[in-house]
Motif scaffolding. Structure first.
Motif, PDB file in Angstrom:
ATOM      1  N   VAL A  93       0.857  -1.176   0.000  1.00  0.00           N
ATOM      2  CA  VAL A  93       0.000   0.000   0.000  1.00  0.00           C
ATOM      3  C   VAL A  93       0.895   1.228   0.000  1.00  0.00           C
ATOM      4  CG1 VAL A  93      -1.727   1.317   1.304  1.00  0.00           C
ATOM      5  CG2 VAL A  93      -1.869  -1.176   1.250  1.00  0.00           C
ATOM      6  N   THR A  94       0.634   2.147  -0.934  1.00  0.00           N
ATOM      7  CA  THR A  94       1.404   3.392  -0.946  1.00  0.00           C
ATOM      8  C   THR A  94       0.547   4.519  -0.385  1.00  0.00           C
ATOM      9  OG1 THR A  94       0.799   4.013  -3.216  1.00  0.00           O
ATOM     10  CG2 THR A  94       2.777   2.650  -2.938  1.00  0.00           C
ATOM     11  N   VAL A  95       1.197   5.384   0.381  1.00  0.00           N
ATOM     12  CA  VAL A  95       0.534   6.504   1.058  1.00  0.00           C
ATOM     13  C   VAL A  95       1.385   7.752   0.775  1.00  0.00           C
ATOM     14  CG1 VAL A  95      -0.402   7.319   3.255  1.00  0.00           C
ATOM     15  CG2 VAL A  95      -0.136   4.860   2.874  1.00  0.00           C
ATOM     16  N   PRO A  96       1.184   8.379  -0.392  1.00  0.00           N
ATOM     17  CA  PRO A  96       2.047   9.503  -0.792  1.00  0.00           C
ATOM     18  C   PRO A  96       2.128  10.636   0.236  1.00  0.00           C
ATOM     19  CG  PRO A  96       0.709   8.790  -2.636  1.00  0.00           C
ATOM     20  CD  PRO A  96       0.208   8.044  -1.429  1.00  0.00           C
ATOM     21  N   ARG A 148       5.440   5.991   3.954  1.00  0.00           N
ATOM     22  CA  ARG A 148       4.754   6.206   2.679  1.00  0.00           C
ATOM     23  C   ARG A 148       4.521   4.907   1.921  1.00  0.00           C
ATOM     24  NH1 ARG A 148       8.061  11.501   0.619  1.00  0.00           N
ATOM     25  NH2 ARG A 148       7.483  12.834   2.350  1.00  0.00           N
ATOM     26  N   VAL A 149       5.233   3.853   2.325  1.00  0.00           N
ATOM     27  CA  VAL A 149       5.047   2.541   1.699  1.00  0.00           C
ATOM     28  C   VAL A 149       4.920   1.505   2.809  1.00  0.00           C
ATOM     29  CG1 VAL A 149       6.060   0.751   0.220  1.00  0.00           C
ATOM     30  CG2 VAL A 149       6.387   3.168  -0.346  1.00  0.00           C
ATOM     31  N   GLU A 199      10.866   6.032  -3.271  1.00  0.00           N
ATOM     32  CA  GLU A 199      10.172   7.108  -4.000  1.00  0.00           C
ATOM     33  C   GLU A 199       9.511   6.569  -5.265  1.00  0.00           C
ATOM     34  OE1 GLU A 199       9.545  10.231  -3.126  1.00  0.00           O
ATOM     35  OE2 GLU A 199      10.634  10.012  -1.245  1.00  0.00           O
ATOM     36  N   LYS A 200      10.189   5.651  -5.970  1.00  0.00           N
ATOM     37  CA  LYS A 200       9.599   5.050  -7.175  1.00  0.00           C
ATOM     38  C   LYS A 200       8.330   4.280  -6.817  1.00  0.00           C
ATOM     39  CE  LYS A 200      13.904   4.523  -9.756  1.00  0.00           C
ATOM     40  NZ  LYS A 200      14.932   3.571 -10.169  1.00  0.00           N
ATOM     41  N   LEU A 201       8.351   3.580  -5.687  1.00  0.00           N
ATOM     42  CA  LEU A 201       7.154   2.852  -5.242  1.00  0.00           C
ATOM     43  C   LEU A 201       6.019   3.832  -4.947  1.00  0.00           C
ATOM     44  CD1 LEU A 201       8.744   0.197  -2.853  1.00  0.00           C
ATOM     45  CD2 LEU A 201       7.691  -0.249  -5.076  1.00  0.00           C
ATOM     46  N   VAL A 202       6.337   4.898  -4.209  1.00  0.00           N
ATOM     47  CA  VAL A 202       5.327   5.896  -3.829  1.00  0.00           C
ATOM     48  C   VAL A 202       4.723   6.541  -5.068  1.00  0.00           C
ATOM     49  CG1 VAL A 202       4.962   8.127  -2.687  1.00  0.00           C
ATOM     50  CG2 VAL A 202       6.344   6.377  -1.568  1.00  0.00           C
ATOM     51  N   ASN A 203       5.555   6.804  -6.060  1.00  0.00           N
ATOM     52  CA  ASN A 203       5.111   7.521  -7.254  1.00  0.00           C
ATOM     53  C   ASN A 203       4.554   6.613  -8.343  1.00  0.00           C
ATOM     54  OD1 ASN A 203       5.792  10.079  -6.211  1.00  0.00           O
ATOM     55  ND2 ASN A 203       7.928   9.712  -6.726  1.00  0.00           N
ATOM     56  N   ALA A 204       4.547   5.308  -8.118  1.00  0.00           N
ATOM     57  CA  ALA A 204       4.038   4.377  -9.134  1.00  0.00           C
ATOM     58  C   ALA A 204       2.586   4.705  -9.463  1.00  0.00           C
ATOM     59  CB  ALA A 204       4.154   2.936  -8.623  1.00  0.00           C
ATOM     60  N   SER A 205       2.267   4.670 -10.752  1.00  0.00           N
ATOM     61  CA  SER A 205       0.887   4.944 -11.166  1.00  0.00           C
ATOM     62  C   SER A 205       0.135   3.664 -11.494  1.00  0.00           C
ATOM     63  CB  SER A 205       0.868   5.892 -12.365  1.00  0.00           C
ATOM     64  OG  SER A 205       1.608   5.336 -13.430  1.00  0.00           O
ATOM     65  N   ALA A 253       0.025  -0.781 -10.614  1.00  0.00           N
ATOM     66  CA  ALA A 253       0.496  -1.885  -9.767  1.00  0.00           C
ATOM     67  C   ALA A 253       1.656  -2.633 -10.425  1.00  0.00           C
ATOM     68  CB  ALA A 253      -0.651  -2.834  -9.456  1.00  0.00           C
ATOM     69  N   ALA A 254       1.629  -2.720 -11.747  1.00  0.00           N
ATOM     70  CA  ALA A 254       2.697  -3.430 -12.463  1.00  0.00           C
ATOM     71  C   ALA A 254       4.067  -2.804 -12.204  1.00  0.00           C
ATOM     72  CB  ALA A 254       2.397  -3.447 -13.962  1.00  0.00           C
ATOM     73  N   GLU A 255       4.107  -1.487 -12.021  1.00  0.00           N
ATOM     74  CA  GLU A 255       5.376  -0.811 -11.721  1.00  0.00           C
ATOM     75  C   GLU A 255       5.921  -1.274 -10.367  1.00  0.00           C
ATOM     76  OE1 GLU A 255       5.302   3.541 -12.280  1.00  0.00           O
ATOM     77  OE2 GLU A 255       3.483   3.205 -13.450  1.00  0.00           O
ATOM     78  N   VAL A 256       5.033  -1.451  -9.406  1.00  0.00           N
ATOM     79  CA  VAL A 256       5.440  -1.921  -8.071  1.00  0.00           C
ATOM     80  C   VAL A 256       5.992  -3.335  -8.180  1.00  0.00           C
ATOM     81  CG1 VAL A 256       4.618  -2.524  -5.761  1.00  0.00           C
ATOM     82  CG2 VAL A 256       3.808  -0.422  -6.876  1.00  0.00           C
ATOM     83  N   ILE A 257       5.299  -4.178  -8.935  1.00  0.00           N
ATOM     84  CA  ILE A 257       5.762  -5.559  -9.115  1.00  0.00           C
ATOM     85  C   ILE A 257       7.142  -5.574  -9.780  1.00  0.00           C
ATOM     86  CG2 ILE A 257       5.315  -7.729 -10.357  1.00  0.00           C
ATOM     87  CD1 ILE A 257       2.313  -7.215  -9.765  1.00  0.00           C
ATOM     88  N   ASP A 258       7.321  -4.732 -10.802  1.00  0.00           N
ATOM     89  CA  ASP A 258       8.639  -4.670 -11.471  1.00  0.00           C
ATOM     90  C   ASP A 258       9.740  -4.287 -10.489  1.00  0.00           C
ATOM     91  OD1 ASP A 258       7.515  -5.407 -13.879  1.00  0.00           O
ATOM     92  OD2 ASP A 258       7.475  -3.368 -14.699  1.00  0.00           O
ATOM     93  N   LEU A 259       9.458  -3.302  -9.628  1.00  0.00           N
ATOM     94  CA  LEU A 259      10.455  -2.859  -8.661  1.00  0.00           C
ATOM     95  C   LEU A 259      10.763  -3.933  -7.627  1.00  0.00           C
ATOM     96  CD1 LEU A 259       9.411   0.832  -8.111  1.00  0.00           C
ATOM     97  CD2 LEU A 259      11.740   0.075  -8.557  1.00  0.00           C
TER      98      LEU A 259
END
Length: 145
Positions: free
Chosen positions: A81-84, A96-97, A126-132, A134-140
């Protein structure tokens, strides 16, 4: 056949919470909704948080159950869960994550190690927080999966 530890269904982006307890409950709820844990595991996550904060530094918290909660785990899984805008985890620690972990054995130790390596660089958090997506989070976090 075992399911993946982390799927797009296990990720919620751009959330906000009033309290740390709400945030921990949400990462637990995701694990519950996706069949990784029994409902009682969420209380064990809150119990763990009351004993020792799961704040790890770099805006990251890794809520998980107490040692005796392994019986409440159906299958090892993660939730993110991201919380910007951040949430106060006490002692001036802003999170934030949140990465929720449920594991049956000691699998969580390897998972924690991988997450710690990835999130030791604040840029990755920061990349996790700014992900738009879910696939970006999985990639990271792909090394964890």
């Amino acid at each position: 056949m075992t399911k993946q530890m982390l799927t797009e269904n296990n990720i919620e982006l751009h959330q906000s919470f009033e309290t740390k307890e709400q945030a921990v409950r949400q990462v637990g709820q995701i694990l519950l909704d996706n069949g990784y844990i029994k409902e009682t595991y969420i209380n064990k996550m809150l119990e763990r948080e009351a004993l020792v904060s799961t704040y790890m530094g770099n805006y990251l918290a890794i809520p998980h159950g107490t040692e005796d909660a392994k019986t409440e785990v159906i299958e090892t899984g993660l939730s993110v869960v991201t919380v910007p805008d951040g949430i106060d985890f006490g002692d001036g620690n802003e999170v934030r994550v949140l990465i929720g972990i449920a594991s049956q054995k000691d699998e969580h130790l390897e998972i924690l190690s991988q997450i710690a390596i990835i999130c030791s660089e604040v840029e990755n958090v920061e990349k996790l927080v700014n992900a738009s997506k879910a696939a970006e989070v999985i990639d990271l976090l792909q090394e964890v999966n």
